[in-house]
Design an enzyme around this catalytic site. Sequence first.
Site, PDB file in Angstrom:
ATOM      1  N   LYS A 203      51.677  16.063  -5.980  1.00 36.38           N
ATOM      2  CA  LYS A 203      51.222  14.934  -4.780  1.00 36.38           C
ATOM      3  C   LYS A 203      50.166  15.378  -4.259  1.00 36.38           C
ATOM      4  O   LYS A 203      48.795  14.677  -4.078  1.00 36.38           O
ATOM      5  CB  LYS A 203      52.176  14.199  -4.574  1.00 36.38           C
ATOM      6  CG  LYS A 203      52.294  13.229  -5.379  1.00 36.38           C
ATOM      7  CD  LYS A 203      53.481  12.649  -4.667  1.00 36.38           C
ATOM      8  CE  LYS A 203      54.469  13.556  -3.821  1.00 36.38           C
ATOM      9  NZ  LYS A 203      55.142  12.565  -2.880  1.00 36.38           N
TER      10      LYS A 203
ATOM     11  N   ARG B 297      65.653  15.949  -1.257  1.00 38.56           N
ATOM     12  CA  ARG B 297      64.658  14.682  -1.443  1.00 38.56           C
ATOM     13  C   ARG B 297      64.782  15.225  -3.481  1.00 38.56           C
ATOM     14  O   ARG B 297      63.745  13.744  -3.636  1.00 38.56           O
ATOM     15  CB  ARG B 297      63.282  15.964  -0.787  1.00 38.56           C
ATOM     16  CG  ARG B 297      63.599  15.813   0.012  1.00 38.56           C
ATOM     17  CD  ARG B 297      62.273  16.340   1.064  1.00 38.56           C
ATOM     18  NE  ARG B 297      61.774  17.682   1.425  1.00 38.56           N
ATOM     19  CZ  ARG B 297      60.843  18.665   1.048  1.00 38.56           C
ATOM     20  NH1 ARG B 297      60.656  17.623   0.636  1.00 38.56           N
ATOM     21  NH2 ARG B 297      61.694  19.321   1.088  1.00 38.56           N
TER      22      ARG B 297
ATOM     23  N   ARG C 188      56.278  27.329  -2.149  1.00 40.07           N
ATOM     24  CA  ARG C 188      56.075  26.620  -1.008  1.00 40.07           C
ATOM     25  C   ARG C 188      56.281  26.936   0.266  1.00 40.07           C
ATOM     26  O   ARG C 188      56.035  27.233   1.386  1.00 40.07           O
ATOM     27  CB  ARG C 188      55.923  25.154  -1.315  1.00 40.07           C
ATOM     28  CG  ARG C 188      54.618  24.379  -0.255  1.00 40.07           C
ATOM     29  CD  ARG C 188      55.273  23.132  -0.209  1.00 40.07           C
ATOM     30  NE  ARG C 188      56.095  22.004  -0.124  1.00 40.07           N
ATOM     31  CZ  ARG C 188      56.057  20.462  -0.251  1.00 40.07           C
ATOM     32  NH1 ARG C 188      55.308  20.308  -1.118  1.00 40.07           N
ATOM     33  NH2 ARG C 188      56.904  20.318  -0.107  1.00 40.07           N
TER      34      ARG C 188
ATOM     35  N   ARG D  62      57.533  25.468   5.357  1.00 35.85           N
ATOM     36  CA  ARG D  62      57.744  23.774   6.372  1.00 35.85           C
ATOM     37  C   ARG D  62      59.375  24.037   6.532  1.00 35.85           C
ATOM     38  O   ARG D  62      60.641  24.720   6.146  1.00 35.85           O
ATOM     39  CB  ARG D  62      57.396  23.290   4.988  1.00 35.85           C
ATOM     40  CG  ARG D  62      56.448  21.953   4.895  1.00 35.85           C
ATOM     41  CD  ARG D  62      56.097  20.954   4.216  1.00 35.85           C
ATOM     42  NE  ARG D  62      57.229  20.247   4.028  1.00 35.85           N
ATOM     43  CZ  ARG D  62      57.001  19.237   3.184  1.00 35.85           C
ATOM     44  NH1 ARG D  62      55.789  19.216   2.696  1.00 35.85           N
ATOM     45  NH2 ARG D  62      57.620  18.048   2.933  1.00 35.85           N
TER      46      ARG D  62
ATOM     47  N   ARG E  21      58.859   4.382  -0.832  1.00 35.93           N
ATOM     48  CA  ARG E  21      59.494   5.661  -1.343  1.00 35.93           C
ATOM     49  C   ARG E  21      60.845   4.746  -2.015  1.00 35.93           C
ATOM     50  O   ARG E  21      61.838   5.377  -2.749  1.00 35.93           O
ATOM     51  CB  ARG E  21      59.484   6.774  -1.222  1.00 35.93           C
ATOM     52  CG  ARG E  21      59.605   7.826  -0.591  1.00 35.93           C
ATOM     53  CD  ARG E  21      59.919   8.542   0.201  1.00 35.93           C
ATOM     54  NE  ARG E  21      59.818  10.552  -0.059  1.00 35.93           N
ATOM     55  CZ  ARG E  21      58.713  11.310   0.436  1.00 35.93           C
ATOM     56  NH1 ARG E  21      57.668  10.176   1.195  1.00 35.93           N
ATOM     57  NH2 ARG E  21      58.773  12.659   0.598  1.00 35.93           N
TER      58      ARG E  21
HETATM   59  P1  AMP Z   1      56.962  14.448   2.014  1.00 36.24           P
HETATM   60  O1  AMP Z   1      55.785  15.243   2.885  1.00 36.24           O
HETATM   61  O2  AMP Z   1      56.164  13.223   1.380  1.00 36.24           O
HETATM   62  O3  AMP Z   1      57.994  15.193   0.930  1.00 36.24           O
HETATM   63  O4  AMP Z   1      57.400  13.763   3.288  1.00 36.24           O
HETATM   64  C1  AMP Z   1      58.194  14.549   4.221  1.00 36.24           C
HETATM   65  C2  AMP Z   1      59.245  14.096   5.111  1.00 36.24           C
HETATM   66  O5  AMP Z   1      59.073  12.729   6.092  1.00 36.24           O
HETATM   67  C3  AMP Z   1      60.239  13.675   3.957  1.00 36.24           C
HETATM   68  O6  AMP Z   1      61.296  14.149   3.885  1.00 36.24           O
HETATM   69  C4  AMP Z   1      60.724  11.798   4.455  1.00 36.24           C
HETATM   70  O7  AMP Z   1      61.923  12.388   5.671  1.00 36.24           O
HETATM   71  C5  AMP Z   1      59.188  11.576   5.621  1.00 36.24           C
HETATM   72  N1  AMP Z   1      59.007  10.109   4.919  1.00 36.24           N
HETATM   73  C6  AMP Z   1      57.455  10.698   4.223  1.00 36.24           C
HETATM   74  N2  AMP Z   1      57.148   9.918   3.359  1.00 36.24           N
HETATM   75  C7  AMP Z   1      58.545   9.025   3.224  1.00 36.24           C
HETATM   76  C8  AMP Z   1      58.498   7.218   3.320  1.00 36.24           C
HETATM   77  N3  AMP Z   1      57.845   6.483   2.625  1.00 36.24           N
HETATM   78  N4  AMP Z   1      59.817   5.991   3.711  1.00 36.24           N
HETATM   79  C9  AMP Z   1      60.021   7.024   4.146  1.00 36.24           C
HETATM   80  N5  AMP Z   1      60.197   8.656   5.076  1.00 36.24           N
HETATM   81  C10 AMP Z   1      59.131   9.028   4.595  1.00 36.24           C
END
Ligand code: AMP
Length: 196
Positions: free
Chosen positions: A15, A146, A129, A135, A90
């Site tokens: 993404k 996740r 990754r 990370r 989400r």
């Molecule tokens: P990502 O990089 O999109 O995988 O986001 C990393 C982390 O940020 C996620 O596992 C959540 O803890 C938090 N996060 C990102 N976007 C959201 C969202 N729309 N709602 C809630 N938590 C989020």
Amino acid sequence: MTARLVIMGPQGAGKGTQAARLAEHLAVPAISTGDIFRANIKGGTPLGELAQSYTARGELVPDSVTNDMVRDRLAQADAAEGFILDGYPRNAAQVAELDAILAGHEVALDAVVELTADRAELLERLRLRAQVEGREDDTEESIARRLDIYDEQTAPLTAAYAERGLLVRIDGIGEIDEVADRIAVALDDALAHRAV
Ligand code: AMP
């Protein structure tokens, strides 16, 4: 051309990479909620301190926090002519909030791109990754959590967007260029046929 887009897909589906490519193609900013949280965590801001306990476990940051953050970001000048939202919405409450934010600006989404990939492929990509990026939330438990949250809360949202005629599903398996081409072709078509 304006383009207000959401890109969805499970972690590891590419993404972020595709959102950046698309942002360049369409000349609109890519807005990643995960990136905004990570920048705040790194900078030690109050938002970062709050978010960190959730992100580290792979849990969603509470909607009240995330929604305000997105509302502020979409009010910035560079998002006026369009954006690609990566990682938001989400859950169903965030879908409703995004609709309200956009209605407040008297605009609406043009398309929602869903990148698909099977779980075995995703786990392999996420393991890679984790080695490359290191990370904090790329632990085995957090990755599994996740992916579960995505299956339970996020994947069902695509049905609502499909009903609105906004969903563009793209096979996320393949070379980065190949997938980027698939998205560009499908989106150019969807944007050319959108309701005006
Ligand atoms: P990502 O990089 O999109 O995988 O986001 C990393 C982390 O940020 C996620 O596992 C959540 O803890 C938090 N996060 C990102 N976007 C959201 C969202 N729309 N709602 C809630 N938590 C989020």
